[in-house]
Motif scaffolding. Structure first.
Motif, PDB file in Angstrom:
ATOM      1  N   ARG A   1      -0.903  -2.287  44.261  1.00 13.10           N
ATOM      2  CA  ARG A   1      -2.274  -2.435  44.768  1.00 13.10           C
ATOM      3  C   ARG A   1      -3.035  -1.124  44.710  1.00 13.10           C
ATOM      4  O   ARG A   1      -4.236  -1.096  44.392  1.00 13.10           O
ATOM      5  CB  ARG A   1      -2.225  -2.950  46.208  1.00 13.10           C
ATOM      6  CG  ARG A   1      -3.599  -3.224  46.810  1.00 13.10           C
ATOM      7  CD  ARG A   1      -3.471  -3.820  48.190  1.00 13.10           C
ATOM      8  NE  ARG A   1      -2.726  -5.084  48.149  1.00 13.10           N
ATOM      9  CZ  ARG A   1      -2.435  -5.794  49.235  1.00 13.10           C
ATOM     10  NH1 ARG A   1      -2.790  -5.355  50.443  1.00 13.10           N
ATOM     11  NH2 ARG A   1      -1.772  -6.925  49.114  1.00 13.10           N
ATOM     12  N   ASP A   2      -2.354   0.004  45.005  1.00 17.57           N
ATOM     13  CA  ASP A   2      -3.061   1.286  45.008  1.00 17.57           C
ATOM     14  C   ASP A   2      -3.349   1.797  43.596  1.00 17.57           C
ATOM     15  O   ASP A   2      -4.050   2.808  43.432  1.00 17.57           O
ATOM     16  CB  ASP A   2      -2.252   2.333  45.775  1.00 17.57           C
ATOM     17  CG  ASP A   2      -0.852   2.522  45.195  1.00 17.57           C
ATOM     18  OD1 ASP A   2      -0.407   1.656  44.403  1.00 17.57           O
ATOM     19  OD2 ASP A   2      -0.202   3.527  45.517  1.00 17.57           O
ATOM     20  N   GLU A   3      -2.817   1.117  42.558  1.00 20.58           N
ATOM     21  CA  GLU A   3      -3.063   1.537  41.184  1.00 20.58           C
ATOM     22  C   GLU A   3      -4.224   0.780  40.546  1.00 20.58           C
ATOM     23  O   GLU A   3      -4.665   1.148  39.455  1.00 20.58           O
ATOM     24  CB  GLU A   3      -1.799   1.324  40.343  1.00 20.58           C
ATOM     25  CG  GLU A   3      -0.626   2.187  40.781  1.00 20.58           C
ATOM     26  CD  GLU A   3       0.661   1.822  40.043  1.00 20.58           C
ATOM     27  OE1 GLU A   3       1.601   2.634  40.051  1.00 20.58           O
ATOM     28  OE2 GLU A   3       0.718   0.706  39.462  1.00 20.58           O
ATOM     29  N   VAL A   4      -4.700  -0.285  41.191  1.00 17.08           N
ATOM     30  CA  VAL A   4      -5.806  -1.066  40.641  1.00 17.08           C
ATOM     31  C   VAL A   4      -7.068  -0.185  40.582  1.00 17.08           C
ATOM     32  O   VAL A   4      -7.438   0.466  41.556  1.00 17.08           O
ATOM     33  CB  VAL A   4      -6.058  -2.323  41.497  1.00 17.08           C
ATOM     34  CG1 VAL A   4      -7.296  -3.070  40.991  1.00 17.08           C
ATOM     35  CG2 VAL A   4      -4.834  -3.228  41.479  1.00 17.08           C
ATOM     36  N   GLY A   5      -7.698  -0.189  39.414  1.00 17.42           N
ATOM     37  CA  GLY A   5      -8.893   0.625  39.199  1.00 17.42           C
ATOM     38  C   GLY A   5      -8.615   1.961  38.560  1.00 17.42           C
ATOM     39  O   GLY A   5      -9.562   2.642  38.111  1.00 17.42           O
ATOM     40  N   LEU A   6      -7.349   2.370  38.521  1.00 18.98           N
ATOM     41  CA  LEU A   6      -7.007   3.644  37.910  1.00 18.98           C
ATOM     42  C   LEU A   6      -6.807   3.477  36.406  1.00 18.98           C
ATOM     43  O   LEU A   6      -6.575   2.378  35.908  1.00 18.98           O
ATOM     44  CB  LEU A   6      -5.731   4.224  38.532  1.00 18.98           C
ATOM     45  CG  LEU A   6      -5.764   4.565  40.017  1.00 18.98           C
ATOM     46  CD1 LEU A   6      -4.400   5.093  40.471  1.00 18.98           C
ATOM     47  CD2 LEU A   6      -6.859   5.585  40.313  1.00 18.98           C
ATOM     48  N   SER A   7      -6.841   4.584  35.700  1.00 17.71           N
ATOM     49  CA  SER A   7      -6.502   4.574  34.283  1.00 17.71           C
ATOM     50  C   SER A   7      -4.973   4.620  34.138  1.00 17.71           C
ATOM     51  O   SER A   7      -4.298   5.287  34.929  1.00 17.71           O
ATOM     52  CB  SER A   7      -7.127   5.778  33.573  1.00 17.71           C
ATOM     53  OG  SER A   7      -6.605   5.906  32.263  1.00 17.71           O
ATOM     54  N   PRO A   8      -4.421   3.918  33.177  1.00 16.74           N
ATOM     55  CA  PRO A   8      -2.959   3.983  32.984  1.00 16.74           C
ATOM     56  C   PRO A   8      -2.451   5.390  32.761  1.00 16.74           C
ATOM     57  O   PRO A   8      -1.305   5.699  33.100  1.00 16.74           O
ATOM     58  CB  PRO A   8      -2.736   3.106  31.747  1.00 16.74           C
ATOM     59  CG  PRO A   8      -3.908   2.185  31.709  1.00 16.74           C
ATOM     60  CD  PRO A   8      -5.061   2.973  32.247  1.00 16.74           C
ATOM     61  N   ARG A   9      -3.297   6.264  32.238  1.00 18.48           N
ATOM     62  CA  ARG A   9      -2.874   7.639  31.978  1.00 18.48           C
ATOM     63  C   ARG A   9      -2.733   8.438  33.270  1.00 18.48           C
ATOM     64  O   ARG A   9      -2.162   9.532  33.262  1.00 18.48           O
ATOM     65  CB  ARG A   9      -3.871   8.327  31.041  1.00 18.48           C
ATOM     66  CG  ARG A   9      -4.072   7.594  29.715  1.00 18.48           C
ATOM     67  CD  ARG A   9      -5.043   8.329  28.811  1.00 18.48           C
ATOM     68  NE  ARG A   9      -5.390   7.552  27.634  1.00 18.48           N
ATOM     69  CZ  ARG A   9      -4.665   7.506  26.516  1.00 18.48           C
ATOM     70  NH1 ARG A   9      -3.556   8.223  26.446  1.00 18.48           N
ATOM     71  NH2 ARG A   9      -5.054   6.785  25.483  1.00 18.48           N
ATOM     72  N   GLU A  10      -3.286   7.935  34.382  1.00 18.07           N
ATOM     73  CA  GLU A  10      -3.203   8.650  35.656  1.00 18.07           C
ATOM     74  C   GLU A  10      -1.902   8.373  36.392  1.00 18.07           C
ATOM     75  O   GLU A  10      -1.616   9.041  37.399  1.00 18.07           O
ATOM     76  CB  GLU A  10      -4.394   8.271  36.552  1.00 18.07           C
ATOM     77  CG  GLU A  10      -5.756   8.623  35.972  1.00 18.07           C
ATOM     78  CD  GLU A  10      -6.878   8.223  36.916  1.00 18.07           C
ATOM     79  OE1 GLU A  10      -6.815   8.622  38.097  1.00 18.07           O
ATOM     80  OE2 GLU A  10      -7.794   7.509  36.484  1.00 18.07           O
ATOM     81  N   LEU A  11      -1.105   7.415  35.932  1.00 16.35           N
ATOM     82  CA  LEU A  11       0.144   7.094  36.614  1.00 16.35           C
ATOM     83  C   LEU A  11       1.205   8.135  36.294  1.00 16.35           C
ATOM     84  O   LEU A  11       1.137   8.849  35.292  1.00 16.35           O
ATOM     85  CB  LEU A  11       0.634   5.705  36.206  1.00 16.35           C
ATOM     86  CG  LEU A  11      -0.343   4.545  36.433  1.00 16.35           C
ATOM     87  CD1 LEU A  11       0.332   3.216  36.112  1.00 16.35           C
ATOM     88  CD2 LEU A  11      -0.863   4.541  37.864  1.00 16.35           C
ATOM     89  N   THR A  12       2.195   8.221  37.159  1.00 20.11           N
ATOM     90  CA  THR A  12       3.265   9.194  36.961  1.00 20.11           C
ATOM     91  C   THR A  12       4.158   8.812  35.782  1.00 20.11           C
ATOM     92  O   THR A  12       4.694   9.693  35.096  1.00 20.11           O
ATOM     93  CB  THR A  12       4.117   9.305  38.231  1.00 20.11           C
ATOM     94  OG1 THR A  12       4.614   8.001  38.587  1.00 20.11           O
ATOM     95  CG2 THR A  12       3.294   9.857  39.393  1.00 20.11           C
TER      96      THR A  12
ATOM     97  N   VAL B   1       3.613  -1.611  31.151  1.00 19.18           N
ATOM     98  CA  VAL B   1       4.724  -1.323  30.242  1.00 19.18           C
ATOM     99  C   VAL B   1       4.836   0.190  30.109  1.00 19.18           C
ATOM    100  O   VAL B   1       3.867   0.856  29.718  1.00 19.18           O
ATOM    101  CB  VAL B   1       4.500  -1.969  28.859  1.00 19.18           C
ATOM    102  CG1 VAL B   1       5.690  -1.698  27.952  1.00 19.18           C
ATOM    103  CG2 VAL B   1       4.253  -3.468  29.008  1.00 19.18           C
ATOM    104  N   TYR B   2       6.001   0.734  30.437  1.00 19.44           N
ATOM    105  CA  TYR B   2       6.146   2.184  30.445  1.00 19.44           C
ATOM    106  C   TYR B   2       7.529   2.576  29.920  1.00 19.44           C
ATOM    107  O   TYR B   2       8.416   1.726  29.715  1.00 19.44           O
ATOM    108  CB  TYR B   2       5.936   2.741  31.857  1.00 19.44           C
ATOM    109  CG  TYR B   2       6.976   2.300  32.859  1.00 19.44           C
ATOM    110  CD1 TYR B   2       8.047   3.129  33.195  1.00 19.44           C
ATOM    111  CD2 TYR B   2       6.887   1.057  33.473  1.00 19.44           C
ATOM    112  CE1 TYR B   2       9.002   2.734  34.106  1.00 19.44           C
ATOM    113  CE2 TYR B   2       7.833   0.641  34.389  1.00 19.44           C
ATOM    114  CZ  TYR B   2       8.899   1.488  34.705  1.00 19.44           C
ATOM    115  OH  TYR B   2       9.849   1.079  35.606  1.00 19.44           O
ATOM    116  N   VAL B   3       7.699   3.862  29.686  1.00 19.43           N
ATOM    117  CA  VAL B   3       8.980   4.409  29.235  1.00 19.43           C
ATOM    118  C   VAL B   3       9.648   5.071  30.429  1.00 19.43           C
ATOM    119  O   VAL B   3       9.062   5.945  31.077  1.00 19.43           O
ATOM    120  CB  VAL B   3       8.779   5.433  28.096  1.00 19.43           C
ATOM    121  CG1 VAL B   3      10.122   6.044  27.697  1.00 19.43           C
ATOM    122  CG2 VAL B   3       8.105   4.785  26.905  1.00 19.43           C
TER     123      VAL B   3
END
Length: 338
Positions: free
Chosen positions: A283-294, A324-326
């Motif tokens: 929920r706290d990731e909604v609205g963020l860019s995927p590049r901003e995730l850890t 989808v991430y590595v």
């Protein structure tokens, strides 16, 4: 026929164990008779020798009972009641042990089958346990799926034995037959992986599964030739993996860009270093860019569509997206004790 994983002893070992136990039992009875030989009467009235004790023990345990040697003292009769008679019953059980074992095994198999049918649900059915099928099962298990939630459908006896040795439940029969798929509880399955050796068999299995499940079960099929992939999708497969085309692309990469093939092998090999993973967006990731995730995000999955990060729709995470991430797939080192 449904085959459950089981550890079986060899027939020679089983027979040797029964024979050894029978010999030990006979020797034990011989010792009891020999130490109390004065309490027995022989028709020759010359007393019991060691051979007579063996003779009496064998004919008594085998229920032959010629009557030429009989217990006369109270101690001998008491030994016959408390020791020799139960030993006779045990000796007969040993003689018919193979029959009893077969009956017991059949009962246990039927009981396991009834319990399995009651609890199997949301499982994965793998049609074909060749190279592709074994690799698919290995990946499922590495990603946390319980071994009991995998059911293999196979006709090859060698592959059936291999699946059983791997601890999997096997339905022996052709996956093109609806009765076999019903035995595998296809209506209750979560997904069907079709890894047969030929594309025509894959198409027929796909059609049969779609007919039985009305499209409610996810169907993942492997195709040997790219020209057969559209036919599999038209037959009802939700995802089609073309093995020959994929292998060809990897061969091309290994020639033109060798480092890329090493990256791909790293991603596909468990425990090497990197691995592809997918999770629900928080929920706290909604609205963020995927590049901003850890995590190193490479794509988003939204309403059945894969969105690359270069796609305008994939620049922002929305509610319900799959990320989808590595991830790092290397074994974690156990910290040393202080």
């Amino acid at each position: 026929m449904i085959q459950f994983p089981a550890v079986r002893r060899g027939p020679l070992r089983a027979i040797s164990a029964r024979l050894g136990f029978a010999v030990v039992l006979v020797c034990l009875i011989v010792l009891i008779i020999f130490f109390d030989r004065d309490g027995y009467r022989d028709v020759n009235e010359d007393g019991l020798t060691l051979l007579d004790c063996f003779y009496y023990a064998v004919v008594t345990l085998s229920t032959t009972g010629y009557g030429d040697i009989t217990p006369v003292s109270e101690s001998a009769r008491l030994a016959n009641i408390l020791i020799i008679t139960p030993a006779r019953v045990l000796f007969l059980i040993i003689l018919v042990g193979t029959t009893l074992e077969v009956l017991t095994e059949q009962y246990r198999t039927n009981l396991r089958l009834q319990r399995w049918r009651k609890r199997v649900k949301n499982h994965v059915i793998v049609c074909g346990y060749g190279t592709k099928g074994r690799a698919a099962v290995g990946t499922l298990l590495e990603n946390g799926l319980d071994r009991a939630q995998v059911v293999v459908v196979e006709t090859n006896p060698a592959a059936v034995r291999q699946a059983q040795a791997d601890g999997l439940v096997v339905v022996e029969g052709s996956a093109t037959r609806s009765t076999v798929l019903k035995e595998a509880r296809v209506e209750e399955a979560k997904a069907i992986i079709i890894a047969t050796d030929s594309d025509d068999a894959s198409v027929l299995v796909t059609l049969t599964v779609r007919q039985l499940t009305a499209g409610k079960v996810s169907i993942i099929a492997a195709a040997r030739e790219a020209e057969n992939a559209p036919l599999l999708r038209q037959s009802g497969a939700h995802h089609v993996i073309v093995s020959s085309a994929t292998a060809g692309r990897l061969l091309g990469l290994s020639t033109t860009a060798p480092p890329l093939i090493e990256v791909v092998e790293d991603l596909l090999t468990p425990g090497q270093g990197m691995a592809l993973a997918m999770r629900s967006a928080r929920r706290d990731e909604v609205g963020l860019s995927p590049r901003e995730l850890t995590e190193l995000v490479i794509a988003l999955f939204r309403r059945g569509k894969v969105l690359a990060l270069t796609d305008p729709e994939g620049t922002t995470i929305q509610t319900g997206d799959m990320v989808v991430y590595v991830r790092d797939d290397r074994p974690q080192a156990v910290p040393a004790m202080p």
